[in-house]
Design a protein around this motif. Structure first.
Motif, PDB file in Angstrom:
ATOM      1  N   ALA A  13     -31.896   0.544   5.645  1.00  0.00           N
ATOM      2  CA  ALA A  13     -32.397   0.222   6.999  1.00  0.00           C
ATOM      3  C   ALA A  13     -33.899  -0.037   6.944  1.00  0.00           C
ATOM      4  N   THR A  14     -34.352  -0.810   7.929  1.00  0.00           N
ATOM      5  CA  THR A  14     -35.735  -1.293   7.881  1.00  0.00           C
ATOM      6  C   THR A  14     -36.507  -0.997   9.170  1.00  0.00           C
ATOM      7  N   GLY A  15     -36.097   0.062   9.868  1.00  0.00           N
ATOM      8  CA  GLY A  15     -36.739   0.372  11.151  1.00  0.00           C
ATOM      9  C   GLY A  15     -37.977   1.235  10.989  1.00  0.00           C
ATOM     10  N   TRP A  16     -38.306   1.903  12.100  1.00  0.00           N
ATOM     11  CA  TRP A  16     -39.561   2.648  12.182  1.00  0.00           C
ATOM     12  C   TRP A  16     -39.645   3.761  11.146  1.00  0.00           C
ATOM     13  N   ILE A  17     -38.629   4.641  11.112  1.00  0.00           N
ATOM     14  CA  ILE A  17     -38.763   5.798  10.230  1.00  0.00           C
ATOM     15  C   ILE A  17     -38.612   5.389   8.767  1.00  0.00           C
ATOM     16  N   ALA A  18     -37.856   4.330   8.512  1.00  0.00           N
ATOM     17  CA  ALA A  18     -37.756   3.833   7.127  1.00  0.00           C
ATOM     18  C   ALA A  18     -39.146   3.451   6.626  1.00  0.00           C
ATOM     19  N   ALA A  45     -32.639  -2.459   1.906  1.00  0.00           N
ATOM     20  CA  ALA A  45     -31.637  -3.364   2.480  1.00  0.00           C
ATOM     21  C   ALA A  45     -31.728  -3.375   3.993  1.00  0.00           C
ATOM     22  N   SER A  46     -31.534  -4.571   4.547  1.00  0.00           N
ATOM     23  CA  SER A  46     -31.382  -4.727   5.994  1.00  0.00           C
ATOM     24  C   SER A  46     -29.964  -5.200   6.259  1.00  0.00           C
ATOM     25  N   SER A  47     -29.384  -4.708   7.340  1.00  0.00           N
ATOM     26  CA  SER A  47     -28.021  -5.150   7.684  1.00  0.00           C
ATOM     27  C   SER A  47     -28.043  -6.539   8.300  1.00  0.00           C
ATOM     28  N   SER A  48     -29.237  -7.028   8.668  1.00  0.00           N
ATOM     29  CA  SER A  48     -29.260  -8.332   9.340  1.00  0.00           C
ATOM     30  C   SER A  48     -29.608  -9.488   8.399  1.00  0.00           C
ATOM     31  N   ASP A  51     -34.231 -11.552   4.291  1.00  0.00           N
ATOM     32  CA  ASP A  51     -35.632 -11.800   4.650  1.00  0.00           C
ATOM     33  C   ASP A  51     -36.244 -10.581   5.334  1.00  0.00           C
ATOM     34  N   ARG A  52     -35.440  -9.953   6.173  1.00  0.00           N
ATOM     35  CA  ARG A  52     -35.946  -8.768   6.889  1.00  0.00           C
ATOM     36  C   ARG A  52     -36.264  -7.650   5.880  1.00  0.00           C
ATOM     37  N   ALA A  53     -35.399  -7.511   4.882  1.00  0.00           N
ATOM     38  CA  ALA A  53     -35.653  -6.493   3.856  1.00  0.00           C
ATOM     39  C   ALA A  53     -36.908  -6.854   3.057  1.00  0.00           C
ATOM     40  N   SER A  71     -27.649  -6.756   2.702  1.00  0.00           N
ATOM     41  CA  SER A  71     -26.502  -5.943   3.145  1.00  0.00           C
ATOM     42  C   SER A  71     -26.597  -4.560   2.516  1.00  0.00           C
ATOM     43  N   TYR A  72     -26.036  -3.586   3.229  1.00  0.00           N
ATOM     44  CA  TYR A  72     -26.030  -2.208   2.714  1.00  0.00           C
ATOM     45  C   TYR A  72     -25.106  -2.101   1.497  1.00  0.00           C
ATOM     46  N   HIS A  73     -24.019  -2.892   1.488  1.00  0.00           N
ATOM     47  CA  HIS A  73     -23.088  -2.873   0.347  1.00  0.00           C
ATOM     48  C   HIS A  73     -23.809  -3.233  -0.950  1.00  0.00           C
ATOM     49  N   PRO A  89     -29.732   4.431  12.935  1.00  0.00           N
ATOM     50  CA  PRO A  89     -29.517   5.372  14.062  1.00  0.00           C
ATOM     51  C   PRO A  89     -28.410   6.375  13.730  1.00  0.00           C
ATOM     52  N   HIS A  90     -28.404   7.539  14.416  1.00  0.00           N
ATOM     53  CA  HIS A  90     -27.433   8.596  14.057  1.00  0.00           C
ATOM     54  C   HIS A  90     -25.988   8.105  14.121  1.00  0.00           C
ATOM     55  N   SER A  91     -25.720   7.182  15.013  1.00  0.00           N
ATOM     56  CA  SER A  91     -24.373   6.600  15.156  1.00  0.00           C
ATOM     57  C   SER A  91     -23.831   6.090  13.829  1.00  0.00           C
ATOM     58  N   GLU A 110     -31.056  10.763   7.296  1.00  0.00           N
ATOM     59  CA  GLU A 110     -31.883  11.156   8.439  1.00  0.00           C
ATOM     60  C   GLU A 110     -31.132  12.094   9.383  1.00  0.00           C
ATOM     61  N   LYS A 111     -31.903  12.842  10.164  1.00  0.00           N
ATOM     62  CA  LYS A 111     -31.343  13.669  11.223  1.00  0.00           C
ATOM     63  C   LYS A 111     -31.087  12.773  12.429  1.00  0.00           C
ATOM     64  N   ALA A 112     -30.261  13.155  13.375  1.00  0.00           N
ATOM     65  CA  ALA A 112     -29.234  14.162  13.256  1.00  0.00           C
ATOM     66  C   ALA A 112     -28.222  13.686  12.202  1.00  0.00           C
ATOM     67  N   VAL A 138     -34.366  16.812   7.305  1.00  0.00           N
ATOM     68  CA  VAL A 138     -35.169  17.550   8.284  1.00  0.00           C
ATOM     69  C   VAL A 138     -36.492  17.902   7.601  1.00  0.00           C
ATOM     70  N   TRP A 139     -37.379  16.933   7.632  1.00  0.00           N
ATOM     71  CA  TRP A 139     -38.629  16.994   6.856  1.00  0.00           C
ATOM     72  C   TRP A 139     -39.457  18.223   7.154  1.00  0.00           C
ATOM     73  N   THR A 140     -39.427  18.700   8.417  1.00  0.00           N
ATOM     74  CA  THR A 140     -40.262  19.818   8.860  1.00  0.00           C
ATOM     75  C   THR A 140     -40.044  21.071   8.011  1.00  0.00           C
ATOM     76  N   HIS A 185     -31.796   1.050  24.286  1.00  0.00           N
ATOM     77  CA  HIS A 185     -32.550   1.715  23.207  1.00  0.00           C
ATOM     78  C   HIS A 185     -31.745   2.874  22.627  1.00  0.00           C
ATOM     79  N   ARG A 186     -31.918   3.106  21.324  1.00  0.00           N
ATOM     80  CA  ARG A 186     -31.125   4.153  20.671  1.00  0.00           C
ATOM     81  C   ARG A 186     -31.383   5.551  21.247  1.00  0.00           C
ATOM     82  N   MET A 187     -32.508   5.748  21.945  1.00  0.00           N
ATOM     83  CA  MET A 187     -32.783   7.072  22.511  1.00  0.00           C
ATOM     84  C   MET A 187     -31.842   7.418  23.664  1.00  0.00           C
TER      85      MET A 187
HETATM   86  N1  LIG Z   1     -37.610  12.379  10.635  1.00  0.00           N
HETATM   87  C1  LIG Z   1     -38.210  11.913  11.705  1.00  0.00           C
HETATM   88  O1  LIG Z   1     -39.269  12.346  12.119  1.00  0.00           O
HETATM   89  C2  LIG Z   1     -37.592  10.795  12.444  1.00  0.00           C
HETATM   90  C3  LIG Z   1     -38.375  10.055  13.331  1.00  0.00           C
HETATM   91  C4  LIG Z   1     -37.772   8.977  13.961  1.00  0.00           C
HETATM   92  C5  LIG Z   1     -36.441   8.709  13.747  1.00  0.00           C
HETATM   93  N2  LIG Z   1     -35.702   9.489  12.914  1.00  0.00           N
HETATM   94  C6  LIG Z   1     -34.287   9.232  12.700  1.00  0.00           C
HETATM   95  O2  LIG Z   1     -34.169   8.049  11.945  1.00  0.00           O
HETATM   96  C7  LIG Z   1     -33.087   7.257  12.407  1.00  0.00           C
HETATM   97  C8  LIG Z   1     -33.610   5.862  12.747  1.00  0.00           C
HETATM   98  O3  LIG Z   1     -34.597   5.951  13.747  1.00  0.00           O
HETATM   99  P1  LIG Z   1     -35.713   4.806  13.940  1.00  0.00           P
HETATM  100  O4  LIG Z   1     -36.629   5.299  14.990  1.00  0.00           O
HETATM  101  O5  LIG Z   1     -36.253   4.386  12.641  1.00  0.00           O
HETATM  102  O6  LIG Z   1     -34.820   3.650  14.559  1.00  0.00           O
HETATM  103  P2  LIG Z   1     -35.126   2.087  14.577  1.00  0.00           P
HETATM  104  O7  LIG Z   1     -36.587   1.830  14.496  1.00  0.00           O
HETATM  105  O8  LIG Z   1     -34.357   1.540  15.714  1.00  0.00           O
HETATM  106  O9  LIG Z   1     -34.498   1.572  13.218  1.00  0.00           O
HETATM  107  C9  LIG Z   1     -33.143   1.695  12.936  1.00  0.00           C
HETATM  108  C10 LIG Z   1     -32.774   0.653  11.891  1.00  0.00           C
HETATM  109  O10 LIG Z   1     -31.377   0.798  11.621  1.00  0.00           O
HETATM  110  C11 LIG Z   1     -30.807  -0.459  11.356  1.00  0.00           C
HETATM  111  N3  LIG Z   1     -29.652  -0.719  12.231  1.00  0.00           N
HETATM  112  C12 LIG Z   1     -28.422  -1.045  11.793  1.00  0.00           C
HETATM  113  N4  LIG Z   1     -27.587  -1.238  12.818  1.00  0.00           N
HETATM  114  C13 LIG Z   1     -28.297  -1.041  13.942  1.00  0.00           C
HETATM  115  C14 LIG Z   1     -27.983  -1.129  15.334  1.00  0.00           C
HETATM  116  N5  LIG Z   1     -26.756  -1.442  15.766  1.00  0.00           N
HETATM  117  N6  LIG Z   1     -28.970  -0.872  16.210  1.00  0.00           N
HETATM  118  C15 LIG Z   1     -30.197  -0.539  15.804  1.00  0.00           C
HETATM  119  N7  LIG Z   1     -30.551  -0.442  14.496  1.00  0.00           N
HETATM  120  C16 LIG Z   1     -29.611  -0.700  13.574  1.00  0.00           C
HETATM  121  C17 LIG Z   1     -31.880  -1.512  11.583  1.00  0.00           C
HETATM  122  O11 LIG Z   1     -32.355  -1.877  10.302  1.00  0.00           O
HETATM  123  P3  LIG Z   1     -31.610  -3.019   9.421  1.00  0.00           P
HETATM  124  O12 LIG Z   1     -32.618  -4.066   9.239  1.00  0.00           O
HETATM  125  O13 LIG Z   1     -31.241  -2.327   8.173  1.00  0.00           O
HETATM  126  O14 LIG Z   1     -30.390  -3.448  10.136  1.00  0.00           O
HETATM  127  C18 LIG Z   1     -32.966  -0.778  12.338  1.00  0.00           C
HETATM  128  O15 LIG Z   1     -34.239  -1.263  12.035  1.00  0.00           O
HETATM  129  C19 LIG Z   1     -32.490   8.020  13.579  1.00  0.00           C
HETATM  130  O16 LIG Z   1     -31.362   8.738  13.158  1.00  0.00           O
HETATM  131  C20 LIG Z   1     -33.568   8.982  13.997  1.00  0.00           C
HETATM  132  O17 LIG Z   1     -33.097  10.201  14.515  1.00  0.00           O
HETATM  133  C21 LIG Z   1     -36.267  10.509  12.252  1.00  0.00           C
END
Ligand SMILES: NC(=O)c1ccc[n+]([C@@H]2O[C@H](COP(=O)([O-])OP(=O)(O)OC[C@H]3O[C@@H](n4cnc5c(N)ncnc54)[C@H](OP(=O)(O)O)[C@@H]3O)[C@@H](O)[C@H]2O)c1
Length: 391
Positions: A13-18, A45-48, A51-53, A71-73, A89-91, A110-112, A138-140, A185-187
């Motif tokens: 995954a390529t989001g914020w916490i990654a 890897a990015s699922s989309s 280039d994103r990766a 791809s994750y595969h 996301p946790h889902s 990642e948590k949860a 759970v980094w803390t 939003h995932r929140m």
């Molecule tokens: N340890 C911490 O302090 C901390 C802080 C924030 C978040 N987290 C945890 O980390 C996880 C991700 O959080 P985040 O804030 O990084 O989320 P985010 O910025 O939304 O990133 C999630 C990434 O997951 C991938 N993804 C695949 N399918 C998706 C879909 N249907 N919808 C959205 N994203 C999808 C996307 O990357 P691809 O390019 O790979 O598809 C996306 O960039 C959560 O479980 C959260 O609880 C932990």
């Protein structure tokens, strides 16, 4: 001195916490006084799209040798990768972590950890059967501050701990009945296992568990009775959850709260007081928030009226880039476990992750929060849209 053990990472995954985690992986371990382990970012890897990766790897300044996958595969099939960091996301955690374990990779997830306790159990069974390392991120728990606080409790510094209260609430009230997150939003989106508890409340529970349950002696571990108050948001996710966990045999109680509307720290300066209070028969340890990344604790002892011992635990930063978030300590734990042949971390054992998932599941059930079948099933499907990215 022996060469440091090197752990080779694949980032799923390529989001914020990654991004935050990967930048910490790339930080020089010597800056935090670590010389026995090191980390390499081998691929992302990015699922989309590929280039994103590739953009992600460029953004975090990964070495030019790091591979980008669309791809994750493909990522989990890379023979150069030892361990997969699941940052979706946790889902998605159950399906993505299963994908990695089934491919023979160690996993930091990642948590949860999952959406249900049954999913967590299935992942652990799989890791055990395949002889793989598996850990909830759970980094803390790996912060020097957490280690010091647990050691203080173990040493009897505040007597017997009978109660811990902990809050993580970020204050996102929009003032119009809504919160400051778009409904998708995932929140707050149930399709992504949204809600305050799984995202934020887990840190309040982390403090309750690492000061009460974790320190119960082996053989005397007691799963708690859980009582919850849940306020549902209009999307169906929880916007505020308060949990009381009771350990009757140990005469201890924990109160874990979380809310999307009010804030633990409204002025951002800890004026409102400690986010966490660990209360013992001989004193109290107060931890200043935020609960996920605390930098200071205070010790108040019954036999020293009016005195407060204040201990600061800053996160080491790279002097040139200014970077350093404290996620590297959990990565170091993964490397040391793998180097030493351990499949789980003593600091967050598998069984404890499952008990915490059980508490959260019970709380959400008491509040009538329901998530869709796609994300609650504990049947692994490599072709699930959660693994293929087909949305
Ligand atoms: N340890 C911490 O302090 C901390 C802080 C924030 C978040 N987290 C945890 O980390 C996880 C991700 O959080 P985040 O804030 O990084 O989320 P985010 O910025 O939304 O990133 C999630 C990434 O997951 C991938 N993804 C695949 N399918 C998706 C879909 N249907 N919808 C959205 N994203 C999808 C996307 O990357 P691809 O390019 O790979 O598809 C996306 O960039 C959560 O479980 C959260 O609880 C932990």
């Amino acid at each position: 001195m022996a060469a440091p053990y090197t752990l080779r990472w694949g980032i799923l995954a390529t989001g914020w916490i990654a991004e935050v985690f990967t930048k910490d992986l790339l930080a020089d371990p010597a800056l935090r006084g670590v010389h026995d382990v090191r980390h390499e970012v081998v691929a992302a890897a990015s699922s989309s799209s590929k280039d994103r990766a590739a953009d992600f790897l460029a953004k975090v300044k990964a070495p030019s040798t790091a591979k980008a996958y669309g791809s994750y595969h493909e990522l989990v099939a890379d023979p150069d990768v030892d361990i997969i960091y699941v940052a979706t996301p946790h889902s998605h955690h159950f399906q993505n972590a299963m994908l990695a374990l089934e491919a023979g990779k160690h996993v930091l997830c990642e948590k949860a950890l999952t959406v249900t306790a049954a999913q967590a159990r299935k992942l652990i069974e799989t890791a055990r059967a395949k002889g793989l390392f598996f850990m909830e991120a759970v980094w803390t728990r790996y912060f020097p501050l957490s280690i010091q606080v647990r050691n203080l409790i173990k040493s009897g510094a505040i007597g017997t701990v009978y109660r811990t209260t902990a809050d993580l609430s970020l204050g996102n009230d929009a003032g119009d009945g809504k919160v400051k997150f778009d409904d998708a939003h995932r929140m707050v989106n149930p399709a992504l296992a949204g809600g305050a508890l799984l995202d934020l409340g887990i840190y309040s529970l982390t403090w309750v568990f690492q000061t009460l349950y974790h320190l119960q002696p082996e053989g005397e571990k007691e799963s708690p009775i859980t009582i919850a108050a849940v306020t549902k948001y209009h999307t169906g996710a929880d916007e505020a959850t308060s949990i009381i966990v009771n350990f009757p045999r140990h005469k201890s109680q924990g109160i874990a709260t979380t809310s999307l509307r009010v804030s633990t720290d409204p002025d951002g300066q800890n004026t409102a007081g400690p986010a966490i209070r660990i209360q013992g028969s001989e004193g109290e340890i107060q931890v200043m928030g935020p609960a996920y990344s605390p930098l200071q604790y205070r010790v108040i002892r019954r036999d020293s009226p009016g005195k407060v011992e204040v201990v600061d635990c800053p996160i080491p930063k790279d002097p040139i880039t200014g970077w350093g978030q404290g996620m590297f300590w959990e990565a170091d734990e993964c490397a040391r476990c793998l180097r030493d042949g351990r499949k789980e971390s003593e600091t967050l054992p598998w069984e404890e992750s499952v008990v915490i998932m059980e508490v959260m599941e019970q709380a959400l059930r008491q509040g009538g929060v329901e998530y869709p079948e796609l994300i609650t099933t504990d049947v692994y499907d490599p072709q699930s849209p959660l693994n293929t990215g087909k949305r």
